[in-house]
Write a protein that holds these residues in place. Structure first.
Motif, PDB file in Angstrom:
ATOM      1  N   UNK A 178      31.035  36.274 -10.824  1.00 46.03           N
ATOM      2  CA  UNK A 178      30.361  35.826  -9.599  1.00 46.03           C
ATOM      3  C   UNK A 178      30.025  34.331  -9.612  1.00 46.03           C
ATOM      4  N   UNK A 179      30.126  33.707  -8.442  1.00 51.64           N
ATOM      5  CA  UNK A 179      29.615  32.345  -8.169  1.00 51.64           C
ATOM      6  C   UNK A 179      30.220  31.242  -9.046  1.00 51.64           C
ATOM      7  N   UNK A 180      31.451  31.469  -9.505  1.00 50.31           N
ATOM      8  CA  UNK A 180      32.122  30.428 -10.295  1.00 50.31           C
ATOM      9  C   UNK A 180      32.517  29.279  -9.385  1.00 50.31           C
ATOM     10  N   UNK A 181      32.393  28.046  -9.837  1.00 54.74           N
ATOM     11  CA  UNK A 181      33.002  26.954  -9.072  1.00 54.74           C
ATOM     12  C   UNK A 181      33.422  25.801  -9.978  1.00 54.74           C
ATOM     13  N   UNK A 182      34.397  25.040  -9.449  1.00 54.72           N
ATOM     14  CA  UNK A 182      34.835  23.838 -10.158  1.00 54.72           C
ATOM     15  C   UNK A 182      33.999  22.676  -9.644  1.00 54.72           C
ATOM     16  N   UNK A 183      33.484  21.870 -10.540  1.00 51.31           N
ATOM     17  CA  UNK A 183      32.647  20.743 -10.114  1.00 51.31           C
ATOM     18  C   UNK A 183      33.175  19.439 -10.724  1.00 51.31           C
ATOM     19  N   UNK A 184      32.829  18.329 -10.087  1.00 47.75           N
ATOM     20  CA  UNK A 184      33.298  17.019 -10.549  1.00 47.75           C
ATOM     21  C   UNK A 184      32.258  16.317 -11.408  1.00 47.75           C
ATOM     22  N   UNK A 185      32.589  15.081 -11.792  1.00 46.00           N
ATOM     23  CA  UNK A 185      31.759  14.331 -12.735  1.00 46.00           C
ATOM     24  C   UNK A 185      30.301  14.199 -12.273  1.00 46.00           C
ATOM     25  N   UNK A 186      30.111  13.968 -10.948  1.00 49.93           N
ATOM     26  CA  UNK A 186      28.744  13.752 -10.427  1.00 49.93           C
ATOM     27  C   UNK A 186      27.893  15.021 -10.576  1.00 49.93           C
ATOM     28  N   UNK A 187      28.534  16.166 -10.209  1.00 50.88           N
ATOM     29  CA  UNK A 187      27.770  17.432 -10.298  1.00 50.88           C
ATOM     30  C   UNK A 187      27.504  17.821 -11.765  1.00 50.88           C
ATOM     31  N   UNK A 188      28.429  17.413 -12.641  1.00 54.26           N
ATOM     32  CA  UNK A 188      28.188  17.679 -14.078  1.00 54.26           C
ATOM     33  C   UNK A 188      26.903  16.949 -14.478  1.00 54.26           C
ATOM     34  N   UNK A 189      26.808  15.701 -14.082  1.00 52.03           N
ATOM     35  CA  UNK A 189      25.622  14.879 -14.441  1.00 52.03           C
ATOM     36  C   UNK A 189      24.344  15.486 -13.855  1.00 52.03           C
ATOM     37  N   UNK A 190      24.475  16.056 -12.616  1.00 51.62           N
ATOM     38  CA  UNK A 190      23.292  16.642 -11.979  1.00 51.62           C
ATOM     39  C   UNK A 190      22.806  17.848 -12.776  1.00 51.62           C
ATOM     40  N   UNK A 191      23.764  18.613 -13.316  1.00 51.60           N
ATOM     41  CA  UNK A 191      23.377  19.823 -14.075  1.00 51.60           C
ATOM     42  C   UNK A 191      22.998  19.491 -15.503  1.00 51.60           C
ATOM     43  N   UNK A 192      23.783  18.610 -16.116  1.00 54.09           N
ATOM     44  CA  UNK A 192      23.565  18.256 -17.525  1.00 54.09           C
ATOM     45  C   UNK A 192      23.551  16.730 -17.609  1.00 54.09           C
ATOM     46  N   UNK A 193      22.387  16.099 -17.437  1.00 57.59           N
ATOM     47  CA  UNK A 193      22.338  14.646 -17.321  1.00 57.59           C
ATOM     48  C   UNK A 193      22.966  13.875 -18.490  1.00 57.59           C
ATOM     49  N   UNK A 194      23.049  14.489 -19.670  1.00 52.97           N
ATOM     50  CA  UNK A 194      23.593  13.746 -20.824  1.00 52.97           C
ATOM     51  C   UNK A 194      25.068  14.036 -21.075  1.00 52.97           C
ATOM     52  N   UNK A 195      25.626  14.954 -20.268  1.00 51.75           N
ATOM     53  CA  UNK A 195      27.013  15.370 -20.514  1.00 51.75           C
ATOM     54  C   UNK A 195      27.977  14.585 -19.633  1.00 51.75           C
ATOM     55  N   UNK A 196      29.096  14.174 -20.213  1.00 54.62           N
ATOM     56  CA  UNK A 196      30.109  13.515 -19.387  1.00 54.62           C
ATOM     57  C   UNK A 196      31.353  14.399 -19.350  1.00 54.62           C
ATOM     58  N   UNK A 197      32.102  14.280 -18.264  1.00 52.35           N
ATOM     59  CA  UNK A 197      33.321  15.079 -18.146  1.00 52.35           C
ATOM     60  C   UNK A 197      34.016  14.739 -16.858  1.00 52.35           C
ATOM     61  N   UNK A 198      35.327  15.053 -16.788  1.00 53.61           N
ATOM     62  CA  UNK A 198      36.094  14.760 -15.573  1.00 53.61           C
ATOM     63  C   UNK A 198      35.921  15.884 -14.559  1.00 53.61           C
ATOM     64  N   UNK A 199      35.894  17.081 -15.078  1.00 57.64           N
ATOM     65  CA  UNK A 199      35.755  18.260 -14.217  1.00 57.64           C
ATOM     66  C   UNK A 199      35.169  19.384 -15.080  1.00 57.64           C
ATOM     67  N   UNK A 200      34.449  20.301 -14.422  1.00 59.35           N
ATOM     68  CA  UNK A 200      33.895  21.414 -15.208  1.00 59.35           C
ATOM     69  C   UNK A 200      33.954  22.703 -14.412  1.00 59.35           C
ATOM     70  N   UNK A 201      34.029  23.786 -15.149  1.00 60.10           N
ATOM     71  CA  UNK A 201      33.916  25.110 -14.533  1.00 60.10           C
ATOM     72  C   UNK A 201      32.466  25.537 -14.727  1.00 60.10           C
ATOM     73  N   UNK A 202      31.785  25.760 -13.590  1.00 60.11           N
ATOM     74  CA  UNK A 202      30.356  26.078 -13.624  1.00 60.11           C
ATOM     75  C   UNK A 202      30.192  27.595 -13.501  1.00 60.11           C
ATOM     76  N   UNK A 203      29.597  28.213 -14.511  1.00 54.95           N
ATOM     77  CA  UNK A 203      29.367  29.660 -14.506  1.00 54.95           C
ATOM     78  C   UNK A 203      27.854  29.899 -14.551  1.00 54.95           C
TER      79      UNK A 203
END
Ligand SMILES: Cc1cc2nc3c(=O)[nH]c(=O)nc-3n(C[C@H](O)[C@H](O)[C@H](O)COP(=O)(O)OP(=O)(O)OC[C@H]3O[C@@H](n4cnc5c(N)ncnc54)[C@H](O)[C@@H]3O)c2cc1C
Length: 404
Positions: free
Chosen positions: A143-168
């Motif tokens: 349920x509720x899986x989504x692909x997120x970009x660099x900005x949303x990664x920072x919003x969820x995990x302020x210290x994490x960097x990445x190009x794209x993430x799968x948010x579970x």
């Protein structure tokens, strides 16, 4: 448990003998014996006694405490079911199991955190694999899986960097030892018996009933432990974790698939640095290897574990670097499956060994995700965990004897 002591075949005379025989009948004959008090054995035993309340059940455990091995030493993640092949039993069970685990914890008041998980691509070439994982998760009904970009990664995990993430968002954490202990309580309340300090070493079918038996051959399977004590039963279910293959062999079944022990070492973030990680952060797994990769895992006690890695171990359930068992070592090195695995993954295996020796190499891996982490922010965890790799990575459950 004192009960195991009552099972000793001892010479006793007169009234004492009658009492002992009565106790023995009460304590040492069971309709079903489950070997192994890890989470799989305890969950199986709990479910069996709920479905068949009129039968007598026992759980036999070699250690003095429950969930002492994998179940008490794992990462504590409630996985949501992203990784498994769509349509497979593992995919179905993982998705259902996560929902049931939350429901059970709610019922029993066991604390958990639905802290979510990001699988983070840090290199361009990981993005197609990340997208494939997303499709897989959708097919598995996560349920509720989504692909997120660099900005949303920072919003969820302020210290994490990445190009794209799968948010579970429904991935969580729990203390599985606590869950296992709660299963044990349910099992005991429903009338089940747990015998600890009972290492099963032998099983055989009785050819005829003993002279003391008042039940004839009702309980034809004799299960012996390392101290020579015995119990009698009709059916056996083995859930012996890292000894699944040995128990399978003891019970007259095939030792395949074999267990090849791997040790997983964890690092831990220093308490003052735990603010850097909010939820689970995982790499994009490489499908060539049977491991999920070195990850950041918040724990229920507020700490953050980093790992595990995976290096060949010389002892099953050996928690220290130099733990060695001749039997386990010979078993592993004479198994052709190990050499196939080693040759297929030689460079990966060597780099894992290198990283296991040098803290700085492990920290470098972590810095791909959180560049601020330094070698001064991490400590080696005091214990290590044994993991295993084989063709079939799921625990093996074998019903070795079924007598109507
Ligand atoms: C490093 C690591 C991290 C993991 N992280 C996660 C995670 O985050 N989330 C997740 O869902 N899963 C995770 N897993 C997987 C999970 O921990 C295992 O699938 C699960 O604990 C297996 O439970 P089990 O009962 O089969 O094995 P175990 O917990 O190992 O239990 C087997 C029991 O059998 C007993 N036994 C063995 N031989 C005998 C004998 N001869 N007589 C009597 N008793 C015997 C042992 O003493 C033991 O208590 C992880 C595993 C590892 C190794």
């Amino acid at each position: 448990m004192a009960a195991a002591g009552l099972l000793l075949r001892q010479r006793a005379g007169g009234g004492a003998a009658a009492l002992w025989r009565a106790q023995r009948r009460q304590r040492s004959t069971f309709d079903v014996a489950v070997v192994g008090a890890g989470i799989v054995g305890l969950a199986s035993a709990r479910e069996l006694v709920r479905r068949h309340p009129s039968l007598a059940f026992a759980v036999l455990e070699k250690e003095k405490e429950l969930a002492h091995h994998q179940s008490g030493h794992n990462s504590g993640v409630i996985h949501s079911g992203i990784y498994y092949k769509p349509g497979s039993l593992k995919a179905k069970l993982c998705v259902q199991g996560a929902a049931l685990c939350y429901e059970y914890c709610d019922q029993k008041g066991i604390p958990y955190k639905r802290c979510g998980k990001l699988i983070v691509a840090v290199e361009q070439d990981e993005i197609p694999r990340l997208k494939a994982l997303y499709e897989r998760g959708l097919q598995n009904n996560v349920q509720d899986l989504k692909l997120i970009g660099a900005k949303e990664i920072k919003a969820k995990e302020p210290f994490c960097r990445g190009l794209m993430a799968l948010d579970s968002p429904h991935t969580g954490i729990v203390n599985y030892k606590q869950v296992a202990q709660s299963y044990a309580e349910d099992f005991r309340e429903a009338g089940g018996t747990i015998l600890t300090d009972f290492e099963v070493t032998n099983m055989e079918m009785a050819k005829e009933s003993s002279s003391e038996s008042e039940d004839g051959l009702k309980y034809p399977v004799i299960v012996r432990n390392s101290k020579g004590e015995e119990i009698y039963c009709q059916h056996i279910v083995t859930c012996a974790g890292l000894y699944s293959d040995r128990l399978s062999e003891i019970s007259g079944c095939s030792p395949e698939p074999r267990i090849v022990p791997f040790r997983g070492d964890y690092l831990v973030l220093k308490p003052e640095k735990c603010y850097m990680v909010k939820g689970n952060i995982y790499p994009v797994p490489n499908p060539r290897f049977p491991f999920l990769g070195f990850h950041f895992t918040p724990r229920m006690d507020g700490s953050v574990w980093l790992g595990p890695n995976a290096v060949l171990a010389f002892k099953r359930e050996g928690y220290r670097l130099f733990d060695f068992s001749t039997g386990d070592f010979l078993d592993a090195v004479t198994y052709s499956g190990l050499w196939k695995l080693v040759l297929r993954n030689l460079s990966y295996g060597l780099s894992e060994m290198y990283r296991a020796c040098f803290l700085s190499a492990q920290v470098k891996q972590l810095q791909k995700f959180i560049p601020e982490v330094t070698i001064n922010d991490v400590l080696r965890l005091k214990f290590t965990v044994v993991t295993y790799s084989q063709k079939r990575r799921s625990p093996v459950i074998l019903v070795t004897r079924t007598v109507a």
